[in-house]
Motif scaffolding. Structure first.
Motif, PDB file in Angstrom:
ATOM      1  N   TYR A  52       0.832  -1.201   0.000  1.00 49.80           N
ATOM      2  CA  TYR A  52       0.000   0.000   0.000  1.00 49.80           C
ATOM      3  C   TYR A  52       0.872   1.257   0.000  1.00 49.80           C
ATOM      4  O   TYR A  52       0.584   2.215  -0.726  1.00 49.80           O
ATOM      5  N   GLU A  53       1.922   1.250   0.810  1.00 46.53           N
ATOM      6  CA  GLU A  53       2.803   2.409   0.861  1.00 46.53           C
ATOM      7  C   GLU A  53       3.488   2.642  -0.483  1.00 46.53           C
ATOM      8  O   GLU A  53       3.645   3.783  -0.930  1.00 46.53           O
ATOM      9  N   ALA A  54       3.878   1.548  -1.148  1.00 45.55           N
ATOM     10  CA  ALA A  54       4.494   1.681  -2.471  1.00 45.55           C
ATOM     11  C   ALA A  54       3.496   2.235  -3.480  1.00 45.55           C
ATOM     12  O   ALA A  54       3.853   3.044  -4.351  1.00 45.55           O
ATOM     13  N   LEU A  55       2.232   1.843  -3.332  1.00 50.95           N
ATOM     14  CA  LEU A  55       1.200   2.365  -4.223  1.00 50.95           C
ATOM     15  C   LEU A  55       0.916   3.829  -3.922  1.00 50.95           C
ATOM     16  O   LEU A  55       0.789   4.651  -4.835  1.00 50.95           O
ATOM     17  N   ARG A  56       0.821   4.156  -2.637  1.00 53.62           N
ATOM     18  CA  ARG A  56       0.521   5.535  -2.235  1.00 53.62           C
ATOM     19  C   ARG A  56       1.621   6.500  -2.679  1.00 53.62           C
ATOM     20  O   ARG A  56       1.331   7.636  -3.081  1.00 53.62           O
ATOM     21  N   ARG A  57       2.849   6.051  -2.627  1.00 56.99           N
ATOM     22  CA  ARG A  57       3.969   6.899  -3.042  1.00 56.99           C
ATOM     23  C   ARG A  57       4.209   6.844  -4.553  1.00 56.99           C
ATOM     24  O   ARG A  57       5.187   7.414  -5.044  1.00 56.99           O
ATOM     25  N   GLU A  58       3.347   6.109  -5.258  1.00 55.97           N
ATOM     26  CA  GLU A  58       3.372   5.987  -6.719  1.00 55.97           C
ATOM     27  C   GLU A  58       4.593   5.243  -7.233  1.00 55.97           C
ATOM     28  O   GLU A  58       4.947   5.353  -8.407  1.00 55.97           O
ATOM     29  N   TRP A  59       5.238   4.461  -6.378  1.00 56.34           N
ATOM     30  CA  TRP A  59       6.385   3.677  -6.841  1.00 56.34           C
ATOM     31  C   TRP A  59       5.951   2.589  -7.812  1.00 56.34           C
ATOM     32  O   TRP A  59       6.679   2.273  -8.759  1.00 56.34           O
ATOM     33  N   LEU A  60       4.789   2.002  -7.572  1.00 58.30           N
ATOM     34  CA  LEU A  60       4.324   0.898  -8.418  1.00 58.30           C
ATOM     35  C   LEU A  60       3.891   1.368  -9.795  1.00 58.30           C
ATOM     36  O   LEU A  60       3.915   0.601 -10.752  1.00 58.30           O
ATOM     37  N   THR A  61       3.483   2.606  -9.902  1.00 59.81           N
ATOM     38  CA  THR A  61       3.034   3.130 -11.188  1.00 59.81           C
ATOM     39  C   THR A  61       4.112   3.949 -11.882  1.00 59.81           C
ATOM     40  O   THR A  61       4.211   3.950 -13.106  1.00 59.81           O
ATOM     41  N   ARG A  62       4.926   4.644 -11.109  1.00 60.64           N
ATOM     42  CA  ARG A  62       5.937   5.524 -11.710  1.00 60.64           C
ATOM     43  C   ARG A  62       7.170   4.758 -12.152  1.00 60.64           C
ATOM     44  O   ARG A  62       7.747   5.048 -13.205  1.00 60.64           O
ATOM     45  N   TYR A  63       7.577   3.770 -11.371  1.00 60.60           N
ATOM     46  CA  TYR A  63       8.842   3.085 -11.639  1.00 60.60           C
ATOM     47  C   TYR A  63       8.668   1.644 -12.090  1.00 60.60           C
ATOM     48  O   TYR A  63       9.641   0.920 -12.202  1.00 60.60           O
ATOM     49  N   ARG A  64       7.446   1.226 -12.354  1.00 61.22           N
ATOM     50  CA  ARG A  64       7.264  -0.168 -12.744  1.00 61.22           C
ATOM     51  C   ARG A  64       7.906  -0.407 -14.109  1.00 61.22           C
ATOM     52  O   ARG A  64       7.783   0.406 -15.031  1.00 61.22           O
ATOM     53  N   PRO A  65       8.587  -1.546 -14.269  1.00 58.32           N
ATOM     54  CA  PRO A  65       9.175  -1.855 -15.581  1.00 58.32           C
ATOM     55  C   PRO A  65       8.086  -2.187 -16.594  1.00 58.32           C
ATOM     56  O   PRO A  65       6.976  -2.584 -16.235  1.00 58.32           O
ATOM     57  N   ARG A  66       8.393  -2.050 -17.835  1.00 56.53           N
ATOM     58  CA  ARG A  66       7.399  -2.257 -18.890  1.00 56.53           C
ATOM     59  C   ARG A  66       6.841  -3.673 -18.870  1.00 56.53           C
ATOM     60  O   ARG A  66       5.674  -3.893 -19.194  1.00 56.53           O
ATOM     61  N   CYS A  67       7.667  -4.650 -18.458  1.00 56.17           N
ATOM     62  CA  CYS A  67       7.210  -6.042 -18.492  1.00 56.17           C
ATOM     63  C   CYS A  67       6.103  -6.312 -17.496  1.00 56.17           C
ATOM     64  O   CYS A  67       5.412  -7.324 -17.582  1.00 56.17           O
ATOM     65  N   LEU A  68       5.894  -5.401 -16.523  1.00 59.10           N
ATOM     66  CA  LEU A  68       4.844  -5.618 -15.540  1.00 59.10           C
ATOM     67  C   LEU A  68       3.527  -4.974 -15.936  1.00 59.10           C
ATOM     68  O   LEU A  68       2.560  -5.063 -15.213  1.00 59.10           O
ATOM     69  N   ARG A  69       3.486  -4.327 -17.065  1.00 62.53           N
ATOM     70  CA  ARG A  69       2.240  -3.719 -17.488  1.00 62.53           C
ATOM     71  C   ARG A  69       1.254  -4.805 -17.889  1.00 62.53           C
ATOM     72  O   ARG A  69       1.592  -5.759 -18.583  1.00 62.53           O
ATOM     73  N   TRP A  70       0.032  -4.634 -17.481  1.00 65.23           N
ATOM     74  CA  TRP A  70      -0.968  -5.685 -17.610  1.00 65.23           C
ATOM     75  C   TRP A  70      -1.198  -6.113 -19.054  1.00 65.23           C
ATOM     76  O   TRP A  70      -1.283  -7.305 -19.363  1.00 65.23           O
ATOM     77  N   VAL A  71      -1.268  -5.162 -19.978  1.00 64.42           N
ATOM     78  CA  VAL A  71      -1.539  -5.502 -21.365  1.00 64.42           C
ATOM     79  C   VAL A  71      -0.416  -6.354 -21.926  1.00 64.42           C
ATOM     80  O   VAL A  71      -0.653  -7.330 -22.649  1.00 64.42           O
ATOM     81  N   VAL A  72       0.822  -6.019 -21.580  1.00 67.58           N
ATOM     82  CA  VAL A  72       1.965  -6.786 -22.064  1.00 67.58           C
ATOM     83  C   VAL A  72       1.890  -8.216 -21.563  1.00 67.58           C
ATOM     84  O   VAL A  72       2.109  -9.165 -22.308  1.00 67.58           O
ATOM     85  N   TRP A  73       1.563  -8.370 -20.273  1.00 68.37           N
ATOM     86  CA  TRP A  73       1.472  -9.717 -19.703  1.00 68.37           C
ATOM     87  C   TRP A  73       0.316 -10.490 -20.328  1.00 68.37           C
ATOM     88  O   TRP A  73       0.417 -11.706 -20.552  1.00 68.37           O
ATOM     89  N   LYS A  74      -0.798  -9.858 -20.603  1.00 71.90           N
ATOM     90  CA  LYS A  74      -1.914 -10.559 -21.212  1.00 71.90           C
ATOM     91  C   LYS A  74      -1.536 -11.049 -22.606  1.00 71.90           C
ATOM     92  O   LYS A  74      -1.915 -12.146 -23.012  1.00 71.90           O
ATOM     93  N   ARG A  75      -0.770 -10.258 -23.330  1.00 73.07           N
ATOM     94  CA  ARG A  75      -0.336 -10.697 -24.648  1.00 73.07           C
ATOM     95  C   ARG A  75       0.619 -11.878 -24.534  1.00 73.07           C
ATOM     96  O   ARG A  75       0.554 -12.843 -25.294  1.00 73.07           O
ATOM     97  N   TRP A  76       1.523 -11.796 -23.569  1.00 73.43           N
ATOM     98  CA  TRP A  76       2.491 -12.897 -23.376  1.00 73.43           C
ATOM     99  C   TRP A  76       1.783 -14.182 -22.986  1.00 73.43           C
ATOM    100  O   TRP A  76       2.163 -15.281 -23.406  1.00 73.43           O
ATOM    101  N   LEU A  77       0.712 -14.081 -22.195  1.00 77.06           N
ATOM    102  CA  LEU A  77      -0.038 -15.253 -21.771  1.00 77.06           C
ATOM    103  C   LEU A  77      -1.020 -15.725 -22.837  1.00 77.06           C
ATOM    104  O   LEU A  77      -1.661 -16.763 -22.676  1.00 77.06           O
ATOM    105  N   GLY A  78      -1.131 -14.948 -23.921  1.00 74.12           N
ATOM    106  CA  GLY A  78      -2.024 -15.350 -24.992  1.00 74.12           C
ATOM    107  C   GLY A  78      -3.481 -15.052 -24.725  1.00 74.12           C
ATOM    108  O   GLY A  78      -4.365 -15.604 -25.391  1.00 74.12           O
ATOM    109  N   LEU A  79      -3.769 -14.185 -23.730  1.00 71.39           N
ATOM    110  CA  LEU A  79      -5.148 -13.869 -23.390  1.00 71.39           C
ATOM    111  C   LEU A  79      -5.752 -12.869 -24.358  1.00 71.39           C
ATOM    112  O   LEU A  79      -6.963 -12.817 -24.521  1.00 71.39           O
ATOM    113  N   VAL A  80      -4.904 -12.012 -24.972  1.00 72.02           N
ATOM    114  CA  VAL A  80      -5.371 -11.087 -25.994  1.00 72.02           C
ATOM    115  C   VAL A  80      -4.379 -11.090 -27.144  1.00 72.02           C
ATOM    116  O   VAL A  80      -3.221 -11.473 -26.973  1.00 72.02           O
ATOM    117  N   ARG A  81      -4.798 -10.633 -28.278  1.00 72.52           N
ATOM    118  CA  ARG A  81      -3.904 -10.584 -29.440  1.00 72.52           C
ATOM    119  C   ARG A  81      -3.397  -9.159 -29.653  1.00 72.52           C
ATOM    120  O   ARG A  81      -4.060  -8.216 -29.327  1.00 72.52           O
TER     121      ARG A  81
END
Length: 247
Positions: free
Chosen positions: A218-247
């Motif tokens: 929660y503290e990491a979210l509140r300080r925007e660490w999870l959104t500001r510094y998250r690597p691209r590979c953790l973005r939800w759309v990227v992961w859904k494509r990798w898992l084959g859930l969307v094209r």
């Protein structure tokens, strides 16, 4: 006729339909919570079959033997899916759905998936147990569900939570409930470290690790660490494509 006076014109839905409707709605809302719930139920049934126990002990139990000696690192996460008793199972299932749905809603507002939270809480709880209990083993989703409780309590500290302790219903503000459970987990972990019977058979260290993870997330979210510094590979759309859930 006299009998028709006392006959209800409408009948309740069959229990099977209620369960089916609930699971269908849960799947549409959160596939992770739905699939996790089904997996937990299947594994609980598997634990009742003696021929499955060697496999389950090797891969679905968190212990230093499995993790450190046999290098079964997956047991850090898979052990959270196992449950020893029906009461243990029912409590964790209820908490998993209740706090899981609200946790997902909070994370979705920040365009974050829930699975890193669940996996991180599972690993943190298991590692905390291994550090505090060199000889023991643990199973159960309590570390994850308490991480969700802590996360929700930090997000909405004034929300009232209901508990039943020895058949006595208790309602506390989420912040006070978190403080109480945190103190109990610390004392229980210390008690087990010194060999006190007060620690009991409860995996207090797992609970403590989950609570601390939820607070930290929660503290990491509140300080925007999870959104500001998250690597691209953790973005939800990227992961859904990798898992084959969307094209």
């Amino acid at each position: 006729t006299p009998s028709s006076r006392y006959t209800s014109s409408s009948q309740p839905k069959p229990m099977t339909q209620i369960i089916s409707d609930f699971m269908s709605k849960l799947h549409s809302t959160s596939p992770l919570l739905h699939n996790g719930l089904l997996t937990i139920l299947v594994l609980f049934l598997a634990w009742q079959i003696p021929s499955f126990m060697p496999l389950l002990r090797n891969h679905f139990v968190c212990s230093r033997y499995n993790i450190l000696q046999k290098k079964r690192l997956h047991a850090l996460v898979l052990s959270t899916l196992s449950h020893a008793t029906f009461t243990h199972l029912a409590l964790n299932m209820y908490a998993f759905i209740t706090f899981g749905l609200s946790t997902q809603q909070i994370l979705q507002r920040c365009n974050l998936p829930i699975w890193p939270f669940v996996v991180g809480a599972a690993i943190t709880g298991s590692l905390t147990f291994l550090l505090a209990n060199p000889q023991g083993s643990c199973i159960g989703l309590s570390g994850v569900t308490l991480a969700m409780l802590a996360f929700n309590a930090m997000n909405n500290p004034s929300k009232e939570l209901g508990f039943v302790i020895y058949f006595v219903p208790i309602r506390l503000a989420a912040q006070h409930a978190l403080t109480l459970i945190l103190c109990m987990s610390v004392l229980g972990t210390l008690g087990q470290r010194v060999g006190s019977a007060a620690g009991g058979n409860v995996a207090h260290a797992t609970h403590l690790g989950g609570l601390l993870f939820g607070i930290g997330y929660y503290e990491a979210l509140r300080r925007e660490w999870l959104t500001r510094y998250r690597p691209r590979c953790l973005r939800w759309v990227v992961w859904k494509r990798w898992l084959g859930l969307v094209r």
